[in-house]
Design a protein around this motif. Structure first.
Motif, PDB file in Angstrom:
ATOM      1  N   PRO A 141       4.518  11.575   3.880  1.00 18.71           N
ATOM      2  CA  PRO A 141       3.264  11.745   3.845  1.00 18.71           C
ATOM      3  C   PRO A 141       2.685  13.028   3.318  1.00 18.71           C
ATOM      4  O   PRO A 141       1.310  13.034   3.195  1.00 18.71           O
TER       5      PRO A 141
ATOM      6  N   SER B 289      -8.514   5.088  -0.125  1.00 22.08           N
ATOM      7  CA  SER B 289      -7.664   4.243   0.507  1.00 22.08           C
ATOM      8  C   SER B 289      -8.089   2.734   0.415  1.00 22.08           C
ATOM      9  O   SER B 289      -7.304   1.694   0.221  1.00 22.08           O
TER      10      SER B 289
ATOM     11  N   THR C 146       0.942  -1.209   0.164  1.00 23.44           N
ATOM     12  CA  THR C 146       0.130  -0.005  -0.002  1.00 23.44           C
ATOM     13  C   THR C 146       0.934   1.392   0.035  1.00 23.44           C
ATOM     14  O   THR C 146       2.025   1.161   0.420  1.00 23.44           O
TER      15      THR C 146
ATOM     16  N   TRP D 251      -1.162  12.102   2.527  1.00 25.40           N
ATOM     17  CA  TRP D 251      -1.382  10.554   2.692  1.00 25.40           C
ATOM     18  C   TRP D 251      -2.833  10.500   2.943  1.00 25.40           C
ATOM     19  O   TRP D 251      -3.435   9.375   2.831  1.00 25.40           O
ATOM     20  N   ASN D 252      -3.385  11.431   3.864  1.00 24.03           N
ATOM     21  CA  ASN D 252      -4.850  11.074   4.260  1.00 24.03           C
ATOM     22  C   ASN D 252      -5.773  11.944   3.194  1.00 24.03           C
ATOM     23  O   ASN D 252      -7.011  12.027   3.887  1.00 24.03           O
TER      24      ASN D 252
ATOM     25  N   ASN E 167      -6.713   1.569  -2.727  1.00 24.37           N
ATOM     26  CA  ASN E 167      -5.444   1.916  -2.801  1.00 24.37           C
ATOM     27  C   ASN E 167      -5.025   2.525  -4.099  1.00 24.37           C
ATOM     28  O   ASN E 167      -4.264   2.018  -4.899  1.00 24.37           O
TER      29      ASN E 167
ATOM     30  N   SER F 217      -0.722   3.925   1.365  1.00 24.20           N
ATOM     31  CA  SER F 217      -1.618   4.551   2.190  1.00 24.20           C
ATOM     32  C   SER F 217      -0.876   5.521   3.299  1.00 24.20           C
ATOM     33  O   SER F 217      -1.624   6.798   3.594  1.00 24.20           O
ATOM     34  N   ASN F 218       0.321   5.454   3.411  1.00 22.15           N
ATOM     35  CA  ASN F 218       0.893   6.185   4.181  1.00 22.15           C
ATOM     36  C   ASN F 218       2.006   7.573   3.443  1.00 22.15           C
ATOM     37  O   ASN F 218       2.827   8.111   4.202  1.00 22.15           O
ATOM     38  N   ASN F 219       1.786   7.417   2.312  1.00 21.64           N
ATOM     39  CA  ASN F 219       2.716   8.140   1.519  1.00 21.64           C
ATOM     40  C   ASN F 219       1.673   9.255   0.762  1.00 21.64           C
ATOM     41  O   ASN F 219       0.537   8.819   0.255  1.00 21.64           O
TER      42      ASN F 219
END
Length: 123
Positions: free
Chosen positions: A101, A73, A27, A52-53, A76, A29-31
């Motif tokens: 992030p 998310s 994933t 990231w969010n 992905n 998801s943190n980037n």
């Protein structure tokens, strides 16, 4: 992270396209994720990025108010919705995963790149 960009194609000026950038192997998801583009004979240029969010987005002045970057998310996947396309938007579009992030307009802040998808805009 392996990135797959898709959704490019031929569209008339004023039309719309939605590009997708799907991550595999692991994933992102943190980037942050960014979109860049490169037209023939021109340097690669920043288009948009998303944190990231999804809480922070950035756009190049040339696409602001016409393009929207967003991410899902659960899937992905990061998307670039492109509206009111102009002939000068024609290029190969690349998505990239950032080292951190928060997004950036600087290409060296990105360490994984997709293969690119061609966008052609006819006048």
């Amino acid at each position: 992270v392996q990135l797959q960009a898709s959704g490019g194609g031929l569209v008339q000026a004023g039309g719309s396209l939605r590009l997708s950038c799907a991550a595999s192997r692991r994933t992102f998801s943190n980037n942050a994720v960014g979109w860049f583009r490169q037209a023939p004979g021109k340097e690669r240029e920043f288009v948009a990025s998303i944190s990231w969010n999804g809480g922070r987005t950035q756009y190049a002045d040339t696409v602001k108010a016409r393009f929207t970057i967003f991410r899902d998310s659960a899937k992905n996947t990061v998307y670039l919705q492109m509206n009111s396309l102009k002939p000068e938007d024609a290029a190969v579009y690349y998505c990239a995963s950032a080292r951190g992030p928060v997004g950036s307009s600087y290409y060296k802040d990105y360490n994984y790149w997709g293969q690119g998808t061609q966008v052609t805009v006819s006048s």
